[in-house]
Design a protein around this motif. Structure first.
Motif: not given
Length: 387
Positions: A117-127, A227-236
């Motif tokens: 669970v390295v990140g979330a679908d659609g990413g996180f907001t700044p808040e 959409g890569s795992l690095p992108s997801i993990a670093f909230n990109r």
């Protein structure tokens, strides 16, 4: 072009060469560069150095993922107390986490970066990305990006929130509150998970990476990774991609004390925290028993990291620092580095604890290259003075 560096601070007898090495490795940096270096040996400070404009030994910098060391010291304390059990399912403490096939995931697997669970679908907001509990709420229902336990990958911006939610469910306190009460305040450490407004004047904002033309060409040639795992993990991966270089420059991040990467510290604070944890400071008993340090320093994940796409090794919450960068350190060394260039660890074998901070984000991200020479210089002095 190199320049003369004016190093300030002190070294103990036998560590004079560390000052020279500190000046040497920073001589090629830009004039606005600032850095700090600190080390303890068996609870006594032996190195306390700094360099740069508007910088002293008490100046505070963003330390990025070196924050994870403080976060997982809290987890280690609670395991030692019997409040948390490594082989209990995370869902025992946090029932909502069982969604999407995560019901069998143990705390041990989570701490070893094996849950997926390295990140979330659609990413996180700044808040959200500033607030561990908001991150945890999103991740509770997130489908893992690999089958838990089958592989591992660096949970760069999620591991602190995941660990922190377990702490909160088990104790009723946030991880940051437990850290403040049991670690930072009793030892007077300048390593904060949640920087008080009153200390803001001591903080210096992170300066962006300043790559050479050759380094910039390397960065420009990197392929996009949507959409890569690095992108997801670093909230990109969403509408509000995180600018990692500027992450600690957000007052929201500093105030909330994101337990993955939002810590603020001096080098004294980094080295002092590990000394308090593993050796004790100035004759005080260490926070962790030797068996606890050994359990958390034991390698649990090693090999190909699915996120950073390189060989990495992790203990429980901590990097296996000797395997990661510094093979001359003792087995079971616990620590963590930060993307901006910071590095901190404790070597139980030699009693050495180390902290390094720098203001300008390191190229290409991760522990700054100069750490290898600085750690070697301090370790060499430690061996020589012990002999």
């Amino acid at each position: 072009m190199t320049r003369e560096i004016k190093v300030q601070g002190t070294t103990a007898a036998g560590y004079e060469a560390v000052r020279d090495e500190f000046a040497s490795v920073l001589a090629a940096e830009k004039p606005d560069h600032a850095a700090q270096l600190s080390a303890y040996v068996r609870g006594k400070q032996v190195v306390d150095l700094w360099v740069g404009p508007d910088t002293g030994g008490e100046t505070l910098f963003g330390v990025f993922s070196s924050t994870k060391g403080a976060a997982h010291l809290v987890v280690a304390l609670l395991v030692q107390d019997g409040v948390l059990e490594l082989d209990r399912e995370v869902a025992h403490y946090w029932p909502e986490f069982a969604a999407e096939g995560k019901g069998g995931v143990t705390l041990r697997e989570l701490l070893a970066h094996r849950v997926g669970v390295v990140g979330a679908d659609g990413g996180f907001t700044p808040e959200e990305i500033a607030d561990d509990r908001a991150i945890a709420e999103r991740l509770a229902t997130q489908r893992p990006f690999w089958r838990p336990g089958t592989a591992f990958g660096y949970h760069a911006l999620s591991i602190g929130a995941l660990s922190g939610e377990v702490v909160f469910r088990a104790t009723g306190q946030t991880l940051q509150e437990v850290y403040e009460e049991r670690v930072r305040a009793p030892h007077g450490l300048d390593f904060h998970l949640g920087l008080p407004e009153a200390l803001e004047p001591r903080f210096r904002s992170v300066l962006p990476m300043a790559p050479s033309p050759t380094e910039q060409a390397f960065l420009d040639a990197l392929p996009p990774q949507p959409g890569s795992l690095p992108s997801i993990a670093f909230n990109r991966n969403g509408a509000h991609p995180t600018d990692l270089e500027a992450f600690p420059n957000s007052r929201r991040v500093r105030a909330k004390g994101n337990a993955s990467a939002g810590g603020v510290a001096s080098a004294r604070g980094l080295a002092g925290m590990y000394a308090a944890a593993v050796t004790g400071i100035d004759g005080r008993e260490p926070l962790l028993k030797a068996d606890t340090v050994a359990a958390f320093g034991q390698i649990h994940s090693t090999g190909h990291d699915l996120v950073v796409r390189a060989h990495r090794s992790f203990g429980l919450g901590f990097q296996s620092t000797a395997e990661f960068k510094y093979p001359f350190l003792g087995a079971g060394t616990i620590g963590h580095s930060g993307a901006g260039g910071s590095q901190a660890f404790a070597d139980p074998c030699s009693g050495l604890t180390y902290g390094y901070t720098r203001r300008r984000f390191a190229f290409p991200g991760g522990p700054a290259a100069e750490n290898e020479r600085l750690v070697q210089a301090i370790h060499t002095s430690t061996v020589a003075t012990a002999g």
